[in-house]
Design an enzyme around this catalytic site. Structure first.
Site, PDB file in Angstrom:
ATOM      1  N   THR A  98       0.830  -1.201   0.000  1.00  0.00           N
ATOM      2  CA  THR A  98       0.000   0.000   0.000  1.00  0.00           C
ATOM      3  C   THR A  98       0.867   1.254   0.000  1.00  0.00           C
ATOM      4  OG1 THR A  98      -1.650  -1.220   1.273  1.00  0.00           O
ATOM      5  CG2 THR A  98      -1.907   1.160   1.155  1.00  0.00           C
ATOM      6  N   THR A 211     -44.076  -0.517   3.076  1.00  0.00           N
ATOM      7  CA  THR A 211     -44.579  -1.499   2.108  1.00  0.00           C
ATOM      8  C   THR A 211     -45.847  -2.112   2.686  1.00  0.00           C
ATOM      9  OG1 THR A 211     -43.295  -3.322   3.055  1.00  0.00           O
ATOM     10  CG2 THR A 211     -42.270  -2.087   1.250  1.00  0.00           C
ATOM     11  N   GLY A 280     -32.728  -2.951   0.013  1.00  0.00           N
ATOM     12  CA  GLY A 280     -33.190  -3.556  -1.230  1.00  0.00           C
ATOM     13  C   GLY A 280     -32.454  -3.003  -2.437  1.00  0.00           C
ATOM     14  N   GLU A 304      -3.715  -7.655   7.436  1.00  0.00           N
ATOM     15  CA  GLU A 304      -3.319  -7.667   8.857  1.00  0.00           C
ATOM     16  C   GLU A 304      -3.548  -9.043   9.493  1.00  0.00           C
ATOM     17  OE1 GLU A 304      -1.656  -5.330   9.884  1.00  0.00           O
ATOM     18  OE2 GLU A 304      -2.402  -3.374   9.296  1.00  0.00           O
ATOM     19  N   GLY A 305      -3.431 -10.087   8.698  1.00  0.00           N
ATOM     20  CA  GLY A 305      -3.654 -11.444   9.189  1.00  0.00           C
ATOM     21  C   GLY A 305      -5.024 -11.947   8.787  1.00  0.00           C
ATOM     22  N   THR A 306      -5.073 -13.011   7.996  1.00  0.00           N
ATOM     23  CA  THR A 306      -6.341 -13.567   7.535  1.00  0.00           C
ATOM     24  C   THR A 306      -7.165 -14.127   8.696  1.00  0.00           C
ATOM     25  OG1 THR A 306      -5.379 -15.757   7.203  1.00  0.00           O
ATOM     26  CG2 THR A 306      -5.273 -14.213   5.341  1.00  0.00           C
TER      27      THR A 306
END
Length: 319
Positions: A98, A211, A280, A304-306
């Site tokens: 990054t 609705t 929706g 940052e770590g899976t």
């Protein structure tokens, strides 16, 4: 001299800033190009050359750890730095970095000793962007994030002096992990702020959208989703704040910070999905910020770590 703000305060402020439309939090707290705690290891010369201009916003940096063959297993890195006289020669490649295309200098991690997979033997170097042998490679376009901010970095016999070593030789990986630990709490805090923004937005819509003669918020199919989301937000908020508090007390909080990041990542994705479902077709359109949150949230489960790394860390701390 820095903000003199503890981890908990910084996280709470991050949550507050994230409770806004997409973009504001990443611009203020993204951290990719600005100062990070790892730079507290700068010596006096490095502070003057790098840290002070960085804090003044005159230059930017990037954190170059991930490699094409190594993400979660970062300490198995292929990038090497070998000593040649009073210089270090760096060879290797980093990826998905990054701010890589724009950084004035990079914090580059390379193996300087030990065996593949050792936690020790990795050193961090401050490498100026104009150093011969350092080039920006492919620039990637990421899903849901600002395009063009992630790049490959190539090092081909890139020479830097001893004065470019950040901290101690062979001890850079530990510093990186300490920084990432705080980053996991910040991700959880940002996820809470974003989820709160989406919840508030959805509640307001559910109150006003009618609705079949009544507001959709009066229907359990909608209201129960919002109730679950509100509960998840509060749970994650308390979890990240407890983890941050433990860190501020000087206590080990690897388990708690991983728990916070794991739940924060799930929360960010669930909140975006629920908000889109409540709105929706309107939520699917770019007129509202929900679809951008939906795309941006997915990376929370990776960087940052899976999720899998967080679960492994939690299990190790337990067992």
């Amino acid at each position: 001299g820095g903000g003199d703000v503890d981890i908990l305060t910084r996280a709470i402020v991050g949550e507050h800033v994230a409770n806004r439309p997409p973009g504001f939090h990443s611009a203020i707290f993204g951290g990719a190009g600005g100062p990070t705690p790892i730079l507290l290891a700068c010596d006096d010369r490095q502070r003057e050359a790098y840290l002070e201009p960085l804090m003044a916003g005159e230059i930017t940096t990037c954190f170059a750890l991930t490699e094409p063959g190594h993400g979660s297993d970062a300490h198995h890195m292929d990038t090497r730095a070998e000593k040649d006289g009073d210089e270090w020669v760096i060879n290797g490649q980093k990826v998905y970095i990054t701010n890589g295309p724009y950084a004035d200098f990079a914090m580059v991690f390379a193996r300087t000793s030990g065996e593949d997979g050792d936690l020790g033997g990795i050193t961090c170097f401050l490498v100026d962007a104009d150093t011969p042998g350092f080039e920006v490679g492919t620039i990637h376009r990421a899903m849901g994030m600002t395009p063009g901010t992630h790049a490959e970095l190539h090092f081909d016999d890139c020479r830097v002096g001893e004065e470019q070593v950040l901290g101690e030789v062979d001890h850079g990986f530990q510093s990186a992990m300490d920084w990432i630990g705080g980053g996991r709490i910040n991700i959880a805090a940002g996820a809470v702020g974003t989820a709160q923004f989406l919840l508030d937005m959805s509640v307001e819509y559910a109150r006003n959208r009618e609705t079949f003669g009544k507001p959709i918020g009066h229907r359990q199919g909608i209201s129960f989703q919002l109730a679950e989301l509100a509960t998840d937000i509060e749970q994650t908020r308390q979890l990240y704040r407890y983890a941050a508090w433990k860190m501020d007390q000087g206590e080990r909080a690897r388990k708690e910070e991983s728990m916070a990041k794991l739940r924060g990542a799930k929360l960010a994705n669930d909140a975006a999905d629920i908000a889109m479902q409540v709105h929706g077709g309107a939520g699917f359109m770019k007129d509202l910020p929900i679809e951008r949150n939906y795309r941006s949230a997915r990376v929370f489960r990776i960087f940052e770590g899976t999720d899998e790394i967080q679960r492994r860390t939690i299990a190790r701390e337990l067992i």
